[in-house]
Design an enzyme around this catalytic site. Structure first.
Site, short mmCIF file in Angstrom:
data_model
loop_
_atom_site.label_atom_id
_atom_site.label_comp_id
_atom_site.label_asym_id
_atom_site.label_seq_id
_atom_site.Cartn_x
_atom_site.Cartn_y
_atom_site.Cartn_z
CD GLU A 103 54.12 54.27 54.42
OE1 GLU A 103 52.96 54.24 54.90
OE2 GLU A 103 54.69 53.25 53.99
CB ILE A 142 68.35 64.35 52.66
CG1 ILE A 142 69.48 65.27 52.20
CG2 ILE A 142 67.69 63.66 51.47
CD1 ILE A 142 70.62 64.54 51.52
N GLY A 148 64.38 58.46 51.73
CA GLY A 148 63.73 57.89 50.56
C GLY A 148 62.57 56.97 50.91
CB VAL A 149 62.12 54.36 53.52
CG1 VAL A 149 62.32 55.12 54.80
CG2 VAL A 149 61.16 53.21 53.71
CG HIS A 195 67.99 60.68 56.82
ND1 HIS A 195 67.79 61.21 55.58
CD2 HIS A 195 68.37 59.40 56.62
CE1 HIS A 195 68.01 60.29 54.66
NE2 HIS A 195 68.37 59.18 55.27
#
Length: 121
Positions: free
Chosen positions: A38, A30, A33-34, A24
């Site tokens: 979290e 990067i 986003g999840v 990723h």
């Protein structure tokens, strides 16, 4: 910073050796986003554990999130400063509502309007 049962500030040092950076993205790592959401949820969960009615050893489930906006990519070498605040606590039903923001170098990286948590009974 920490105000028991109300708010907290947490820090995450983002490093290249974290396994999610392998895919990723291979040429431009990067932080997903999840995982940013979290991290905010886990920080809010710590605050929830201090709420009136939460017994020692209690477990809170992350029940939902609304209004997430990513403003800036989080990359290896960044320091993610996270702020969460409990906005509402329903002791009877064991439901908490919180807001959260994360910053990198003083700029908002991610913000969310509302997170919900449920006390496992």
């Amino acid at each position: 910073e920490y105000e028991m049962g109300k708010r907290a500030v947490g820090i995450k040092s983002v490093t290249l050796n974290e396994p999610h950076f392998t895919g990723h993205f291979p040429d431009r790592p990067i932080m997903p986003g999840v995982l940013q959401v979290e991290a905010l949820a886990q920080l809010a969960g710590i605050v929830c554990l201090q709420m009136e009615g939460a017994e020692p050893g209690a477990v809170f489930f992350f029940a939902g999130v609304d209004g997430v906006k990513w403003k800036k990519p989080v990359v290896p070498g960044d320091t993610l400063v996270m702020e969460v605040e409990i906005k509402k606590w329903n002791k009877r039903f064991g439901i908490a509502t919180a807001t959260g923001r994360s910053y990198v170098d003083g700029e908002i990286a991610v913000e969310l309007d509302e997170m919900k948590f449920a006390l496992a009974k």
